[in-house]
Write an enzyme that holds these catalytic residues in place. Structure first.
Site, PDB file in Angstrom:
ATOM      1  N   THR A 120       0.858  -1.193   0.000  1.00 16.01           N
ATOM      2  CA  THR A 120       0.000   0.000   0.000  1.00 16.01           C
ATOM      3  C   THR A 120       0.890   1.239   0.000  1.00 16.01           C
ATOM      4  OG1 THR A 120      -1.650  -1.231   1.228  1.00 16.01           O
ATOM      5  CG2 THR A 120      -1.836   1.175   1.269  1.00 16.01           C
ATOM      6  N   GLU A 147      -3.666  -5.231  -2.817  1.00 18.05           N
ATOM      7  CA  GLU A 147      -4.119  -6.430  -2.127  1.00 18.05           C
ATOM      8  C   GLU A 147      -5.158  -6.012  -1.103  1.00 18.05           C
ATOM      9  OE1 GLU A 147      -3.052  -9.694  -2.557  1.00 18.05           O
ATOM     10  OE2 GLU A 147      -4.834  -9.787  -1.299  1.00 18.05           O
ATOM     11  N   ARG A 150      -7.776  -9.605   4.280  1.00 21.87           N
ATOM     12  CA  ARG A 150      -8.000  -9.355   5.700  1.00 21.87           C
ATOM     13  C   ARG A 150      -7.232 -10.398   6.483  1.00 21.87           C
ATOM     14  NH1 ARG A 150     -13.978 -10.975   5.414  1.00 21.87           N
ATOM     15  NH2 ARG A 150     -12.923 -12.376   3.977  1.00 21.87           N
ATOM     16  N   ASN A 218      -9.734   1.508   2.303  1.00 20.64           N
ATOM     17  CA  ASN A 218      -9.438   1.473   3.742  1.00 20.64           C
ATOM     18  C   ASN A 218      -9.955   2.718   4.458  1.00 20.64           C
ATOM     19  OD1 ASN A 218      -8.392  -1.062   3.718  1.00 20.64           O
ATOM     20  ND2 ASN A 218      -6.256  -0.466   3.935  1.00 20.64           N
ATOM     21  N   ALA A 262     -19.764  -1.283  16.726  1.00 26.88           N
ATOM     22  CA  ALA A 262     -19.131  -0.306  17.623  1.00 26.88           C
ATOM     23  C   ALA A 262     -18.391  -1.068  18.717  1.00 26.88           C
ATOM     24  CB  ALA A 262     -20.204   0.580  18.241  1.00 26.88           C
ATOM     25  N   GLY A 263     -17.413  -0.425  19.288  1.00 26.69           N
ATOM     26  CA  GLY A 263     -16.656  -1.068  20.358  1.00 26.69           C
ATOM     27  C   GLY A 263     -15.408  -0.284  20.656  1.00 26.69           C
ATOM     28  N   CYS A 270      -2.950  -1.965   9.159  1.00 25.61           N
ATOM     29  CA  CYS A 270      -3.393  -1.285   7.924  1.00 25.61           C
ATOM     30  C   CYS A 270      -4.212  -0.035   8.173  1.00 25.61           C
ATOM     31  CB  CYS A 270      -4.189  -2.251   7.058  1.00 25.61           C
ATOM     32  SG  CYS A 270      -3.156  -3.540   6.361  1.00 25.61           S
ATOM     33  N   LYS A 273      -2.618   3.257   9.994  1.00 25.75           N
ATOM     34  CA  LYS A 273      -1.519   3.921   9.279  1.00 25.75           C
ATOM     35  C   LYS A 273      -1.958   4.373   7.889  1.00 25.75           C
ATOM     36  CE  LYS A 273       0.960   0.185   6.882  1.00 25.75           C
ATOM     37  NZ  LYS A 273       0.584   0.462   5.498  1.00 25.75           N
TER      38      LYS A 273
HETATM   39  C1  UDX Z   1      -8.051  -4.296   6.609  1.00 26.61           C
HETATM   40  C2  UDX Z   1      -8.995  -4.294   5.397  1.00 26.61           C
HETATM   41  O1  UDX Z   1     -10.245  -4.873   5.766  1.00 26.61           O
HETATM   42  C3  UDX Z   1      -8.359  -5.091   4.270  1.00 26.61           C
HETATM   43  O2  UDX Z   1      -9.193  -5.053   3.123  1.00 26.61           O
HETATM   44  C4  UDX Z   1      -7.010  -4.488   3.945  1.00 26.61           C
HETATM   45  O3  UDX Z   1      -6.366  -5.244   2.949  1.00 26.61           O
HETATM   46  C5  UDX Z   1      -6.141  -4.420   5.197  1.00 26.61           C
HETATM   47  O4  UDX Z   1      -6.818  -3.738   6.242  1.00 26.61           O
HETATM   48  P1  UDX Z   1      -7.440  -6.045   8.527  1.00 26.61           P
HETATM   49  O5  UDX Z   1      -6.510  -5.015   9.070  1.00 26.61           O
HETATM   50  O6  UDX Z   1      -6.987  -7.452   8.436  1.00 26.61           O
HETATM   51  O7  UDX Z   1      -7.922  -5.631   7.053  1.00 26.61           O
HETATM   52  O8  UDX Z   1      -8.713  -6.035   9.485  1.00 26.61           O
HETATM   53  P2  UDX Z   1     -10.267  -5.691   9.396  1.00 26.61           P
HETATM   54  O9  UDX Z   1     -11.035  -6.944   9.427  1.00 26.61           O
HETATM   55  O10 UDX Z   1     -10.554  -4.742   8.335  1.00 26.61           O
HETATM   56  O11 UDX Z   1     -10.463  -4.978  10.821  1.00 26.61           O
HETATM   57  C6  UDX Z   1      -9.756  -3.785  11.122  1.00 26.61           C
HETATM   58  C7  UDX Z   1     -10.066  -3.312  12.499  1.00 26.61           C
HETATM   59  O12 UDX Z   1     -11.365  -2.769  12.547  1.00 26.61           O
HETATM   60  C8  UDX Z   1     -10.002  -4.361  13.600  1.00 26.61           C
HETATM   61  O13 UDX Z   1      -9.350  -3.795  14.723  1.00 26.61           O
HETATM   62  C9  UDX Z   1     -11.458  -4.636  13.904  1.00 26.61           C
HETATM   63  O14 UDX Z   1     -11.648  -5.041  15.235  1.00 26.61           O
HETATM   64  C10 UDX Z   1     -12.082  -3.276  13.654  1.00 26.61           C
HETATM   65  N1  UDX Z   1     -13.508  -3.331  13.313  1.00 26.61           N
HETATM   66  C11 UDX Z   1     -13.912  -3.967  12.172  1.00 26.61           C
HETATM   67  C12 UDX Z   1     -14.429  -2.712  14.133  1.00 26.61           C
HETATM   68  O15 UDX Z   1     -14.079  -2.121  15.157  1.00 26.61           O
HETATM   69  N2  UDX Z   1     -15.755  -2.750  13.784  1.00 26.61           N
HETATM   70  C13 UDX Z   1     -16.189  -3.378  12.671  1.00 26.61           C
HETATM   71  O16 UDX Z   1     -17.406  -3.363  12.430  1.00 26.61           O
HETATM   72  C14 UDX Z   1     -15.247  -4.005  11.842  1.00 26.61           C
END
Ligand code: UDX
Length: 442
Positions: A120, A147, A150, A218, A262-263, A270, A273
């Site tokens: 990225t 790419e 996840r 993202n 939410a949380g 990813c 940053k």
């Molecule tokens: C992300 C993108 O989804 C992916 O397409 C990209 O290639 C890389 O970045 P990833 O970092 O693996 O992937 O995690 P992701 O499943 O997107 O979750 C990111 C964060 O968001 C996690 O900390 C997750 O807990 C949080 N999240 C996700 C929430 O707080 N609420 C949600 O509804 C969804």
């Protein structure tokens, strides 16, 4: 097809193993000899479901080899760059690994080869590298092929992605070099023949569009999460339930329920940053205000962690000093051992630093946490963390924590108080077991 993959981190190791699995001959390169030694033994250097099996299957066919020696990429027709682009001091992406890999790689690239960026990067990087490549190896073609994997689903996302994006020379209207673009498309179609045959949409665009697809996807996902977390803040002061709200608005197909949990907000290698780097890049592009909203997205996200620390403190009667806190979950999300920018680990450390006795457990991320935060106390099971706890914090929504029986938990803790940082527990069941239940915005 002969393929090389430069960089064997979360992205590169999965890409290399997956490409071998679908039938290509792969040489994968990394500068870290320990990582290469582990991968050569068929061991995944981090926790990722399906990666060990994919690696074992690929190794058994003899179609993959790992090396620290870049010269071994000579002979490959397609070279994927999959090194990290960490956050630099000013928030912008640090491109030193991309630049170093690219410079070293070009020594072995031949005319007609493809150099395919997967990392990225800030928009404009591909055009710069394309010019450098053409100067160094006339006839070689630079492609940007972002790419979207996840963590936790990385192998599936690589082998059966929801879309393929090729950023090729001549891909954006009015650009020259259509012949190089057509060559790149033909070769990449061979690389991804399986996914294409299975009906994966494939979009051919220019370099800039491809780079932007990744960062804007993202940014959108991060914005969606921060939107619902902002609603959680409002729910907290009005007595509304953000989970029910998300269910209701999510039924509007234009909105959708995904990424509306939410949380504690987003973490990982990813989203945090990438939104900062995108913001920094827009300023460089002379658009100082276009992405101002991403500052808010970031701020809302980080406030969730403050809120969780405050809520834990309130639940403990105003002070955490000497209180025993069970922390369940340290990874930034379930099915991962990744603790980069993890809200869970951050909250655990803040409570520890404030004087609490924190007992932390994560099914996969104890070791990765210990490496960066050795002072925290890590235990081997949820039960050990829960023993004699004054409050229970669920900070990563692993299935094993969702499945906890609140009556059993009640029998081992000192006080029946739970903070559900990921809104993943059933409040009724926990209240029935005598717990004071607190969610995030519900
Ligand atoms: C992300 C993108 O989804 C992916 O397409 C990209 O290639 C890389 O970045 P990833 O970092 O693996 O992937 O995690 P992701 O499943 O997107 O979750 C990111 C964060 O968001 C996690 O900390 C997750 O807990 C949080 N999240 C996700 C929430 O707080 N609420 C949600 O509804 C969804």
């Amino acid at each position: 097809m002969q393929i090389s993959v430069i960089g064997c981190g979360y992205l590169g190791a999965v890409h290399a193993a997956s490409m071998a699995k679908v039938g290509h001959d792969v040489v994968a390169v990394d500068v870290d000899p320990e990582r290469i030694a582990a991968l050569s033994r068929g061991e995944a250097p981090f926790f990722e479901p399906e990666l060990p099996e994919t690696l074992a299957a690929a190794t058994a066919t003899g179609r993959i080899r790992f090396t620290t020696d870049m010269s071994e990429v000579a002979g490959a027709r397609v070279h994927f760059i999959a090194v990290g682009t960490p956050q630099g001091a000013d928030g912008a992406a640090d491109l030193r690994y991309v630049d170093a890999a690219f410079t070293e790689l070009t020594r072995y690239v031949r005319p007609g080869d493809l150099v395919v960026g997967k990392s990225t990067v800030p928009v404009g990087t591909a055009a710069r590298l394309a010019a450098e490549l053409t100067a160094a190896v006339p006839g070689a073609v630079l492609v940007w092929n972002p790419e979207f994997l996840r963590e936790g689903f990385a192998v599936q996302d690589t082998i059966a992605p929801d879309r393929l994006v090729y950023g090729v020379p001549g891909g954006d209207a009015g650009a020259p070099d259509e012949e190089a673009g057509a060559h790149a498309v033909a070769v990449l179609d061979e690389v991804y023949a399986g996914a294409i045959a299975a009906g994966t949409p494939r979009l051919v665009v220019g370099h800039a569009t491809a780079e932007l697809v990744k960062v804007s996807a993202n940014a959108f996902l991060a914005t969606k999460i921060s939107f619902i977390n902002a609603m959680a803040e409002i729910a907290e002061v009005t007595g509304a339930d953000v989970t029910a709200l998300a269910d209701a608005i999510g039924l509007d197909a234009r909105i959708g329920r995904k990424f509306l949990n939410a949380g504690l907000g987003f973490g990982g290698g990813c989203l945090p940053k990438d939104i900062r780097a995108f913001r920094a890049r827009s300023v460089e592009l002379g658009l100082p205000h276009t992405l101002d909203f991403l500052d808010d997205v970031d701020a809302i996200n980080l406030r969730r962690r403050d809120r969780a620390v405050e809520a834990a403190t309130e639940l403990l009667g105003g002070s955490v000093v000497g209180k025993r806190i069970a922390v369940l979950g340290l990874a930034f999300k379930p099915n991962s051992d990744d603790v980069r920018d993890s809200p869970a680990l951050d909250i655990a450390i803040r409570l520890h630093d404030a004087g609490a006795e924190v007992l932390a457990f994560d099914p996969e991320a104890n070791e990765t946490s210990r490496r960066v935060r050795p002072t925290l106390t890590y235990v081997g099971s949820a039960r050990e963390a829960l023993a004699a706890a004054d409050v229970v914090l669920v900070l990563t929504e692993w299935q094993e924590f969702r499945d906890l029986d609140p009556f059993e938990v009640a029998s081992v803790v000192t006080d029946r108080v739970v903070l559900d940082g990921r809104n993943c527990l059933d409040p009724v069941a926990w209240r029935d077991a005598g717990f004071t239940y607190r969610g995030m915005g519900r």
